[in-house]
Every structure is written in structure tokens, then in C-alpha cells.
Design an enzyme around this catalytic site. Structure first.
Site, PDB file in Angstrom:
ATOM      1  N   THR A  32       0.849  -1.203   0.000  1.00  0.00           N
ATOM      2  CA  THR A  32       0.000   0.000   0.000  1.00  0.00           C
ATOM      3  C   THR A  32       0.883   1.250   0.000  1.00  0.00           C
ATOM      4  OG1 THR A  32      -0.168  -0.062   2.412  1.00  0.00           O
ATOM      5  CG2 THR A  32      -1.984  -1.062   1.182  1.00  0.00           C
ATOM      6  N   PHE A  39      -6.693  -5.469  -0.305  1.00  0.00           N
ATOM      7  CA  PHE A  39      -8.054  -5.969  -0.482  1.00  0.00           C
ATOM      8  C   PHE A  39      -8.979  -5.576   0.659  1.00  0.00           C
ATOM      9  CE2 PHE A  39      -7.107  -9.823  -3.472  1.00  0.00           C
ATOM     10  CZ  PHE A  39      -7.031  -8.952  -4.540  1.00  0.00           C
ATOM     11  N   ARG A  40      -8.435  -5.536   1.903  1.00  0.00           N
ATOM     12  CA  ARG A  40      -9.358  -5.482   3.042  1.00  0.00           C
ATOM     13  C   ARG A  40      -9.197  -4.301   3.991  1.00  0.00           C
ATOM     14  NH1 ARG A  40      -8.209 -10.560   1.734  1.00  0.00           N
ATOM     15  NH2 ARG A  40      -9.958 -11.903   1.205  1.00  0.00           N
ATOM     16  N   HIS A 127       0.875 -16.641  -4.747  1.00  0.00           N
ATOM     17  CA  HIS A 127      -0.282 -16.381  -5.611  1.00  0.00           C
ATOM     18  C   HIS A 127       0.112 -15.982  -7.033  1.00  0.00           C
ATOM     19  CE1 HIS A 127      -2.748 -15.606  -1.688  1.00  0.00           C
ATOM     20  NE2 HIS A 127      -2.458 -16.872  -1.889  1.00  0.00           N
ATOM     21  N   CYS A 135      -0.679 -19.752 -21.859  1.00  0.00           N
ATOM     22  CA  CYS A 135      -1.745 -20.323 -22.685  1.00  0.00           C
ATOM     23  C   CYS A 135      -2.403 -21.451 -21.902  1.00  0.00           C
ATOM     24  CB  CYS A 135      -1.154 -20.845 -23.990  1.00  0.00           C
ATOM     25  SG  CYS A 135      -2.344 -21.849 -24.906  1.00  0.00           S
ATOM     26  N   CYS A 138      -1.568 -24.917 -24.108  1.00  0.00           N
ATOM     27  CA  CYS A 138      -0.230 -25.510 -24.266  1.00  0.00           C
ATOM     28  C   CYS A 138       0.779 -24.986 -23.245  1.00  0.00           C
ATOM     29  CB  CYS A 138       0.304 -25.269 -25.683  1.00  0.00           C
ATOM     30  SG  CYS A 138       0.841 -23.567 -25.984  1.00  0.00           S
ATOM     31  N   CYS A 160      -3.057 -17.628 -27.815  1.00  0.00           N
ATOM     32  CA  CYS A 160      -1.705 -18.168 -27.986  1.00  0.00           C
ATOM     33  C   CYS A 160      -1.266 -18.027 -29.455  1.00  0.00           C
ATOM     34  CB  CYS A 160      -1.701 -19.635 -27.572  1.00  0.00           C
ATOM     35  SG  CYS A 160      -0.071 -20.377 -27.612  1.00  0.00           S
TER      36      CYS A 160
END
Ligand code: NAD
Length: 260
Positions: A32, A39-40, A127, A135, A138, A160
Site C-alpha cells: 500500500t 483488499f481489506r 499467488h 496459454c 499448451c 496463444c
């Protein structure tokens, strides 16, 4: 500075100095101060304004990948804020903690690459990262900036370019409802289990499995330090809680460490 805070800063420095394997677990709160909303946080957190299941779930993406990628062009959207961001004082302090030999690894829930930009060498991105896409057919990887260029030219959803593939591209970020990469999670679990001190920085500790990692450190007898503006479900397990901005506190902890 009040006495209580000064005591906590000294205590944090002592715990870090006497530990042999310190691991940081970071969340959106550390970024931040680089201008990226979390998010919160009350009022400013993205999920206090929008429904995450509508914008950041795997189901929503699969139903309408074009809508997802179209939002990626929004100059005020999270993606573009991240691409423009620079490491904050907080990130630079975590990098210095590693350079001084105190920090082994950073496990981050962030997708913004700011720990690497700050200079940390061992960063586990639980994450994923917003900087690349792949893609879905593939697996070929693409730079996000390249993909954004195709979208700007009207290609929705982006596809792709490998001979004859034409699969839909997906950002390398983990969406709600999506499994974490098992090798990355295994590395994070091993780090949390090996740590004799976990430093939690800017995370509400409500997103699992990341939120379970402090338990692994505590179960092995390690110490837990939390620096976060809001309460977390792990406060009850922490050896030390500092409810201040990371960028105000980490420089002071580093200063103390250098004098010990
Ligand atoms: P969160 O939004 O749930 O919690 C952030 C916490 O940080 C809050 O409790 C808030 O009080 C605290 N905080 C905010 N600014 C702070 C500061 N300057 N100093 C100290 N504390 C501060 O975020 P989370 O726990 O990381 O989990 C949510 C998800 O957010 C993660 O999955 C992550 O992928 C995603 N996310 C990442 C980014 C990014 O990469 N920068 C940005 C937004 C969301």
C-alpha cells in the site's frame, strides 16, 4: 515515540537477532505504501468496494475471459497500478534484512514483483505474478505487457501465438477457486516449518492456505512477529504485535539490529 512502541521495536530486533532462520510472510499491506491498494483495509481495500467473486474468481474468468482482459487496460485498475509501482521503504528494509544476513526467505501473497525489485533474492510467490500470462492449452508463457498490446489492438480474448494453438491466455495470478502451484506451496510450507521466527507484514491472514503458514512455524517452536494495521486471527498466537505502518517501523527495527 511512546515507550510501549520503543519497547516493541527493541523486542522485535532482539527476536530477529537471536533467531537462526527468519522468514517473512508478506501481504498486500506491504505494497500500500507503493500506491497499490490492498483488499481489506477499511475504506480503501478493493474488496470493500467490489465483489471478488465477480472480478477475481476462476469461474468468472472462464465464463468471460474477454471481460477480464478488457479490465486489464483500465489505467486505474490494480494491474496497471502494479506495473507502474516502485518498491517502498518497507520493501527496501526487507531487502536490507536479507543483505545483512538476518532474513532467509520471503513468502509473499503479492503478485507485484516488488520484493524482487527491492533486491530480495529468495521470494516465494504463493499467488503467482501479474507480470506474465500463459496459454491455457499448451502452457506457453507471454509477458503481460505484450498481451496488453494485443488487447489494445482489439484482440479479445488474447490468444496463444504458437503454431496452430490459439488457446486462451490467462494471467499467471491465482484466482479465487484456483489451486496454488503445488511446488510453490511445498517450498513455502518447508520454509515455514524450518523457520524459528516468522515475520508477518501487511496481511489480514484470512486467505488460506497462506494464513495457515504461521501455525507451522509456531508448532515447531518458532516465534511469530506481526506488523499489521488491523487485527488478524493469528494475533492470539503472536509473540509480538505492532499495529503501525511497516514503512515507519521496519527502519527502526533495522536501526536497532545494527546496534546489537
Ligand atoms: P488484505 O488486503 O486482506 O490485508 C492487508 C492488511 O494489511 C490489512 O489487514 C491492513 O490493515 C494491513 N495494512 C495495509 N497497509 C499497511 C501498512 N502500510 N502497514 C501495515 N499494515 C498495513 O491482503 P492479504 O492478506 O495479502 O490477502 C489478500 C490477497 O491480496 C492476497 O491473495 C494477494 O494476492 C492480494 N493482493 C495483492 C496485491 C499486490 O500484489 N500488491 C494487491 C492487492 C491484493
Amino acid at each position: 515515540m511512546n515507550l510501549d512502541l520503543e519497547f516493541k521495536i527493541s523486542k522485535a530486533a532482539e527476536i530477529i537477532q537471536s533467531s537462526k532462520f527468519v522468514v517473512a510472510l508478506t501481504g498486500a499491506g506491504i505494497s500500500t505504501e507503493s500506491g497499490i491498494p490492498d483488499f481489506r483495509s477499511p475504506g480503501t481495500g478493493l474488496w470493500t468496494k467490489k465483489d471478488p467473486m465477480k472480478y477475481a474468481s476462476l469461474d468468472a474468468f472462464l465464463q468471460n475471459p474477454s471481460a477480464y482482459w478488457e479490465r486489464a487496460l483500465d489505467p486505474d485498475g490494480l494491474g496497471n497500478k502494479i506495473l507502474d509501482a516502485k518498491p517502498s521503504k518497507a520493501h527496501l528494509c526487507i531487502a536490507e534484512l536479507e543483505q545483512l544476513g538476518y532474513l532467509r526467505s520471503v513468502i509473499t501473497q503479492n503478485i507485484d514483483n516488488l520484493h524482487q525489485k527491492a533486491g530480495n533474492s529468495d521470494v516465494i510467490e504463493l499467488h503467482g505474478t501479474i507480470y506474465t500470462a500463459h496459454c491455457m492449452d499448451c502452457g506457453t508463457k507471454y509477458e503481460r505487457k505484450k498481451v496488453l498490446g494485443w488487447i489494445k489492438n482489439g484482440e479479445l480474448p488474447p490468444r496463444c501465438k504458437k503454431d496452430g494453438c490459439n488457446g486462451i491466455l490467462k494471467s499467471d495470478t491465482i484466482l479465487f477457486g484456483e489451486q496454488l502451484d503445488p511446488n510453490t506451496l511445498r517450498k513455502a510450507v518447508d520454509m515455514a516449518k524450518s523457520a524459528d521466527c516468522m515475520l508477518v507484514l501487511g496481511s489480514s491472514l484470512v486467505v488460506t492456505p497462506a494464513a495457515h503458514l504461521p501455525f507451522l512455524t509456531i508448532q515447531n517452536g518458532g516465534k511469530l512477529i506481526i506488523i499489521n494495521l488491523q487485527e488478524t486471527p493469528h494475533d492470539i498466537n503472536a509473540n509480538l504485535i505492532i499495529r503501525e505502518k511497516i514503512g515507519n517501523i521496519m527502519p527502526k527495527i533495522l536501526e536497532k539490529l545494527k546496534k546489537l
